[in-house]
Design a protein around this motif. Structure first.
Motif, PDB file in Angstrom:
ATOM      1  N   ARG A 425       0.529 -35.403  41.058  1.00  9.07           N
ATOM      2  CA  ARG A 425       1.507 -35.111  42.114  1.00  9.07           C
ATOM      3  C   ARG A 425       1.402 -36.167  43.198  1.00  9.07           C
ATOM      4  NH1 ARG A 425      -2.743 -31.656  43.168  1.00  9.07           N
ATOM      5  NH2 ARG A 425      -3.481 -31.512  45.332  1.00  9.07           N
ATOM      6  N   ASN A 443       5.931 -33.115  42.179  1.00 12.89           N
ATOM      7  CA  ASN A 443       5.228 -33.061  40.898  1.00 12.89           C
ATOM      8  C   ASN A 443       5.660 -34.238  40.017  1.00 12.89           C
ATOM      9  OD1 ASN A 443       3.908 -32.436  38.578  1.00 12.89           O
ATOM     10  ND2 ASN A 443       4.759 -30.392  38.338  1.00 12.89           N
ATOM     11  N   THR A 584       0.752 -21.546  50.441  1.00 12.88           N
ATOM     12  CA  THR A 584       1.119 -21.657  49.029  1.00 12.88           C
ATOM     13  C   THR A 584       1.118 -20.263  48.416  1.00 12.88           C
ATOM     14  OG1 THR A 584       0.120 -23.842  48.893  1.00 12.88           O
ATOM     15  CG2 THR A 584       0.572 -22.720  46.813  1.00 12.88           C
ATOM     16  N   THR A 586       1.313 -18.173  44.871  1.00 11.50           N
ATOM     17  CA  THR A 586       1.054 -18.332  43.437  1.00 11.50           C
ATOM     18  C   THR A 586       1.539 -17.087  42.710  1.00 11.50           C
ATOM     19  OG1 THR A 586      -0.874 -19.694  43.900  1.00 11.50           O
ATOM     20  CG2 THR A 586      -0.692 -18.784  41.682  1.00 11.50           C
ATOM     21  N   ILE A 630      10.638 -20.821  38.077  1.00  7.05           N
ATOM     22  CA  ILE A 630       9.699 -21.950  38.130  1.00  7.05           C
ATOM     23  C   ILE A 630       8.774 -21.860  36.929  1.00  7.05           C
ATOM     24  CG2 ILE A 630       8.159 -20.639  39.667  1.00  7.05           C
ATOM     25  CD1 ILE A 630       7.247 -23.303  40.826  1.00  7.05           C
ATOM     26  N   ASN A 634       4.093 -26.193  37.687  1.00 11.29           N
ATOM     27  CA  ASN A 634       4.910 -26.892  38.679  1.00 11.29           C
ATOM     28  C   ASN A 634       4.586 -26.383  40.072  1.00 11.29           C
ATOM     29  OD1 ASN A 634       6.127 -28.282  36.648  1.00 11.29           O
ATOM     30  ND2 ASN A 634       7.924 -26.982  36.521  1.00 11.29           N
ATOM     31  N   LEU A 635       4.644 -27.282  41.044  1.00 11.51           N
ATOM     32  CA  LEU A 635       4.459 -26.960  42.451  1.00 11.51           C
ATOM     33  C   LEU A 635       5.718 -27.388  43.196  1.00 11.51           C
ATOM     34  CD1 LEU A 635       2.562 -25.969  44.730  1.00 11.51           C
ATOM     35  CD2 LEU A 635       1.803 -28.333  44.982  1.00 11.51           C
ATOM     36  N   LYS A 636       6.421 -26.420  43.796  1.00  8.79           N
ATOM     37  CA  LYS A 636       7.684 -26.688  44.486  1.00  8.79           C
ATOM     38  C   LYS A 636       7.556 -26.311  45.953  1.00  8.79           C
ATOM     39  CE  LYS A 636       9.737 -28.019  40.717  1.00  8.79           C
ATOM     40  NZ  LYS A 636      10.125 -29.414  40.520  1.00  8.79           N
ATOM     41  N   ASP A 655       5.183 -23.617  49.917  1.00  8.21           N
ATOM     42  CA  ASP A 655       4.976 -24.113  48.551  1.00  8.21           C
ATOM     43  C   ASP A 655       4.831 -22.935  47.602  1.00  8.21           C
ATOM     44  OD1 ASP A 655       5.002 -26.680  49.449  1.00  8.21           O
ATOM     45  OD2 ASP A 655       2.819 -26.839  49.619  1.00  8.21           O
ATOM     46  N   GLN A 657       4.139 -21.945  43.289  1.00  8.94           N
ATOM     47  CA  GLN A 657       3.722 -22.434  41.976  1.00  8.94           C
ATOM     48  C   GLN A 657       3.504 -21.248  41.057  1.00  8.94           C
ATOM     49  OE1 GLN A 657      -0.008 -24.468  42.197  1.00  8.94           O
ATOM     50  NE2 GLN A 657      -1.136 -22.734  43.008  1.00  8.94           N
TER      51      GLN A 657
END
Length: 724
Positions: A425, A443, A584, A586, A630, A634-636, A655, A657
């Motif tokens: 990334r 990413n 973030t 998850t 998603i 992937n990290l958006k 963020d 993921q």
């Protein structure tokens, strides 16, 4: 050493004290005992006793008296008795203290001279009789009866085993002095008779295995007419040392590797002294090394010992590949380490046969040689090409040094990255006096992210470019005389590296001020620590009310006369959870599935309000929700920006993921593909950055592919909601 004289038939006592006065002394137990070294003094072990008995406990600071008692019998042999008192404590179990002592038992003198005794040859402690093992020596005892009565004399010996001596009684006739006869005791007539003289022959013949050393047997004469026991002086005999060794190595032949290369050495001590030997093994071909359990051994007299000897090849490559086996003679040398040892015996020997390698090893070596040649050719190919390096930042800078505050006036950054295939990334960070206040991640694990891909009709975005051919730094092996073949000619072409250039990438600043921007690269091998990072010079972000440069004047929005008031974001949630609760979010999913994240927002509506939801291009209504799928890994980054007509704005970023977890796999369904509804103020004019998103049909199983493929960004699903 102090010598104390005592007598027979009494108790001889000797006292000694032990004190526990050491620093930090504790309550300990003391062990003490009597040690005797000479065989003639072994009777002391039966005569002695301690009071109190061993062990005894001593308290800290206490002094205790120990008494050693000797009950000397009436038949005790005369002489000097040597002994040692030894003791140790439990605290120092490995340290033993010894005190050598001695006492003397005098010879018995008859009360009246009735017998005249003479021993031939005479011995003393300084001049003992020397005797070799297996030999004998005879002592002659001449006795004359001077009393007025006839007597019968018997001889007794203490200090030697019965099989080590022989007694013969001989009476001599006065008429025939040379004639002698053997009887069971020595008969002596009265003094006035002619047969009052006799002879006793005492022969000492110790066994051949008798240990070498000094022996002092005591001779005792028993008279039938006397009630007391008449004891003579002790004899002094020294058995000389005789060393004799025998060694044998078995088996005589060993075949390697069909058998274990081990031998057994048997050492027999036929002498009467203890033998200490050092072992040294050698082979005639010097192709083996030997391991012995004990390199130095001690063999007691008249005993034997078995030792294992292992042989291993020094170099395995010395083993023959064909032909006859290698024959090597193994010799084991016994080297004495003391002076009393005899001349070592001839070294015992055995044979070692080292057979050739099996035929399949030769075939394997041929294959290995062929593979080695191919590997060398591969190395020539490898080291004559430009090596693949890790990712690196070539350039990183802002488009301008001064910007206005607002999402439409985002800071535009340019950079160039080399070898992006090794990236996991890429992270952009906004720094305020060295502290990171905002960050945005992209990413690059599979390809250029869709939101950064440049359009064909635009300059902004990221695209792959052909880099310049780098200077060759590897050794120029192609200057060697290589064959003129197409494959070898390709070695002269150095490999190219890949390069990505990005222009005008926006970074929305949440506030005005002076900032620096940092670019971080994270590799696929280590996603936690950046492999390289680079920082720009200072960039100024001015508020809409500050003075502007000439290049920014077209972007200035004139303030209204209304009171300054920033837009308000009433709610911003992910699956019903506050998006700003953590940096973030998850979402666990099953393997091969996608995570559908419901993004909802609400902004206080007002005239001239503009609402943007990134990475979705274009404006959205002040209130709404979408479903954003998603993929795992992937990290958006989702950014919600609200800006009023005065240019004031509020930004919130988060963020998200998806990770693969052990959860039940839900049936997959096709999400509806639709773009967020634009607000009425911006629906008539399409945004130049809006790019149609291709339809992607998800598959139930993710099949592996030998090459990474670019997965297009899934289009969020919009749940329509009424405009407030």
């Amino acid at each position: 050493m102090q010598r104390i004289e005592t007598d027979r038939g009494i108790r001889f006592c000797q006292s000694f004290t032990i004190a526990n006065t050491a620093p930090n002394a504790k309550y300990v137990a003391i062990h003490y005992w009597l040690e005797v070294t000479e065989p003639s003094f072994f009777s002391l072990l039966e005569w002695h006793s301690f009071s109190p008995t061993s062990p005894t406990a001593i308290a800290p600071g206490e002094i205790k008296t120990i008494t050693l008692n000797f009950d000397i019998p009436a038949h005790a042999a005369p002489g000097i008795y040597h002994y040692t008192i030894a003791y140790k404590s439990e605290q120092h179990i490995n340290k033993t203290v010894r005190h050598p002592l001695q006492f003397e038992v005098p010879s018995i003198q008859p009360q009246q001279e009735t017998l005249n005794v003479r021993i031939d040859p005479g011995t003393t402690a300084e001049m003992p009789c020397l005797l070799r093992p297996g030999r004998s020596v005879t002592f002659t005892i001449n006795i004359e009866n001077r009393s007025a009565f006839s007597d019968l004399i018997y001889l007794n010996c203490a200090g030697l085993p019965p099989e080590a001596f022989t007694i013969e009684y001989l009476n001599r006739n006065s008429q025939s002095v040379d004639a002698a006869e053997s009887v069971d005791g020595l008969r002596l007539e009265a003094r006035h008779c002619g047969e009052n003289c006799g002879e006793i022959r005492f022969t000492v013949h110790p066994p051949k295995s008798t240990p070498a050393g000094n022996y002092s047997p005591t001779l005792q004469l028993i008279s039938m007419n006397a009630s007391e026991l008449l004891t003579l002086d002790a004899l002094h005999i020294q058995v000389l040392a005789e060393a004799h060794l025998e060694a044998e190595l078995s088996p005589k032949v060993r075949s390697v590797p069909q058998e274990d290369a081990s031998f057994t050495l048997t050492i027999r001590n036929r002498g009467n002294v203890e033998q200490t030997l050092r072992l040294d093994a050698r082979d005639s071909e010097k192709r083996f090394q030997f391991t012995i359990e004990n390199s130095t051994v001690t063999v007691p007299p008249n005993q034997e010992m078995a030792i294992v000897l292992n042989a291993t090849p020094r170099q395995q490559w010395q083993r023959p590949f064909w032909g006859k086996p290698i024959r090597s003679l193994v010799s084991l040398y016994l080297i004495p380490t003391d002076l009393v040892s005899a001349t070592p015996p001839y070294p015992p020997q055995a044979k070692l046969l080292w057979f050739p390698q099996p035929k399949w090893v030769l075939a394997a070596l041929l294959l290995l040689g062929a593979s080695t040649i191919l590997s060398l050719l591969g190395l020539v190919y490898r080291f004559n090409r430009q090596p693949i390096t890790t990712a690196d930042v070539l350039t990183f800078s802002p488009t301008k040094r001064t910007y206005l505050e607002g999402a439409s006036n985002a800071v535009r950054l340019n950079w160039a990255v080399r070898n992006p295939e090794t990236l996991n990334r890429l992270v952009l960070v906004q720094l305020d006096e060295g502290a990171e206040i905002q960050s945005k991640a992209y990413n690059f694990s599979t390809s250029i992210p869709q939101e950064l891909q440049a359009k064909s009709d635009q300059d902004n975005g990221c695209r792959r470019v052909r880099p310049e051919i780098p200077a060759q730094s590897a050794p120029v092996l192609w200057e060697l005389p290589l064959p003129d073949l197409p494959w070898f000619s390709s070695l002269q072409q150095p490999a190219n590296y890949t390069k990505i250039e990005c222009q005008g990438i926006p970074f929305v600043s949440s506030q005005s001020g002076t900032f620096k921007y940092r670019l971080k690269l994270f590799s696929k091998s280590d996603t936690r620590v950046p492999i390289v990072q680079q920082t720009t010079e200072t960039v100024t972000v001015k508020s809409t009310g500050s003075s502007q440069s000439s290049e920014q004047s077209p972007l200035f929005i004139e303030r209204s006369s209304e009171t300054d008031r920033r837009p308000q974001i009433l709610s911003f949630t992910l699956n019903g959870q506050d998006a700003t609760s953590q940096l973030t979010h998850t979402f666990p999913v099953a393997s091969g599935d996608v995570a559908n994240v419901e993004v909802s927002w609400q902004v206080a509506d007002e005239n001239g309000l503009e609402v943007e939801l990134l990475p979705f291009s274009g404006a959205v209504k002040p209130r709404g929700s979408i479903t954003y799928p998603i993929m795992p890994g992937n990290l958006k980054t989702i950014t919600l920006t609200a800006r009023n007509r005065n240019g004031q704005q509020v930004t919130q970023s988060v963020d998200i993921q998806a990770v693969v977890a052990d959860v039940p796999r839900s049936p997959r369904r096709m999400p509806r593909r639709s773009m967020p509804q634009p607000s009425p103020s911006t629906s008539s004019t399409p945004s130049p950055e809006v790019t149609p998103t291709p339809e992607v049909t998800p598959t139930p199983e993710v099949s592996p592919s030998p090459e990474p493929s670019v997965s297009p960004m899934p289009t969020p699903e919009v749940s329509p909601s009424p405009s407030p």
